[in-house]
Design a protein around this motif. Sequence first.
Motif, PDB file in Angstrom:
ATOM      1  N   ARG A 170       0.921  -0.886   0.109  1.00 30.00           N
ATOM      2  CA  ARG A 170       0.035  -0.121  -0.023  1.00 30.00           C
ATOM      3  C   ARG A 170       0.883   1.186  -0.124  1.00 30.00           C
ATOM      4  NH1 ARG A 170      -2.395  -0.078   5.136  1.00 30.00           N
ATOM      5  NH2 ARG A 170      -0.670   0.934   5.837  1.00 30.00           N
ATOM      6  N   VAL A 176      -3.974  -0.812  -3.500  1.00 27.83           N
ATOM      7  CA  VAL A 176      -5.262  -0.620  -2.691  1.00 27.83           C
ATOM      8  C   VAL A 176      -5.845  -2.107  -2.365  1.00 27.83           C
ATOM      9  CG1 VAL A 176      -7.615   0.393  -2.862  1.00 27.83           C
ATOM     10  CG2 VAL A 176      -5.779   1.321  -4.079  1.00 27.83           C
ATOM     11  N   MET A 188      -5.475  -7.379  -2.645  1.00 28.28           N
ATOM     12  CA  MET A 188      -5.046  -6.025  -3.198  1.00 28.28           C
ATOM     13  C   MET A 188      -5.139  -5.805  -4.595  1.00 28.28           C
ATOM     14  SD  MET A 188      -2.170  -5.349  -0.231  1.00 28.28           S
ATOM     15  CE  MET A 188      -2.485  -3.635  -0.253  1.00 28.28           C
TER      16      MET A 188
END
Lengths: 311, 115
Positions: A170, A176, A188
């Motif tokens: 991140r 994300v 993610m």
Amino acid sequence: MNIIGPDLLVFGVDDVDACRQFASDYGLTASGDHRFVALDGTGIEIRSKDDDALPAALETGSMLRKTLYGVADQATVDAIAAELEKDRDVTRFDDGSIESKDDHGFVLGFQVTVRQVLDMPAETINAPGAPAQRGVNQIAVSKEDSPKPRTLSHVVYFVPDAPKQEAFYRDRLGFVTTDRFTHVGPFMRPAGTQDHHTVFFIQTPPHMKGIEHFTFHMGGPTDVVTAGTNMVNKGYQSFWGPGRHIFGSNWFWYFKSPFGCNMEFDADMDLHDEQWAAREAMPGADNSQVFLLQYREKWAPMGPPPPKAGA
Amino acid sequence: MSKRVRLCREDDIPDFCAQGFDPERHGFDTIFVVRQDRYYYAYADVCPHYGDTSLPWKKDEYLDAAGDNIVCAAHGALFNIRSGLCTSGPCKGESLRPIPVNCEADGYLWITLED
């Protein structure tokens, strides 16, 4: 960080011949001496575990030696290099790509993506109330279908510290979190794709650190099931599926493989943007799939011809 | 209750190879036997990682390329052939479930299954 997704997974394997045959039967196309690629040029590299060209193996012996990400442009590669050089070694290669490691020691590479833009239809369906996706007299399937993987989709890793891994991807690489299994880890996606996930991290004891599975996107659910059936017919053994996941909504079918991890077919994954709020659920069978089917040999409700009346 | 089942002739399994068997006719292999010279080692075809998945990626593919270890293809776990102990991988420290196997005077391998 405009990272698009994985371009290439590099493996150092125990049985090169078995892995090459498996990759070919999975539907990938041989490219050069070591690579097998999907329709868009993304793929896997298969080398012997003793090959000097490989990055060192993890201490656990996982066969995945490197995850090479495709990014939008050289400026992005350079920006990632500058970010990672703040606290770790970064190697720059003549082809413009770079190599470093994440916080768990997984080797990462970044290059201007080789991913070609595909221009081909999705699997089509006809449904009452919606415009027909296949026109009159266009048939959907045949027994000879042999669908090809379209693009390298995602990689799942066993990691001993999933929160630490999530923070690195991140904060340092711009990924994300789209969804999460409680006490397990996050799904993610990098900023350059709307795919629900290109990575999923699973919290495990340290001795398990390594790759759990990898997968390519297929053209639709029928492609997943057809490709998987073709694998079964060649003697490969299913691990899980076919079915449809809940997080990501992607269809799945996992097969055991000689790569020391499962290899999946997947299709029809959800897309997300910055408006999406990540969900969280407890792990387990009920939250992992909306349904799970199981392969069986072809069968039909047909016996011998009925006896003649009065016979 | 236990029952004895005849699997195959001793020499049906090539030396330093493994073979899966379906002695109770489930439609898939439930045990496998590894041969090392005159010695035979039989185990339930169940990886202790999840406790309900089988090991090979293809029929009879239970060993690594050198024939030194039993391998579970799902996540690459390695098992000692003689002891069944997992030495690397998700179930490190756990063991495969051994099945009693004997070479009888009739030249066949027999296993003993518990009900």
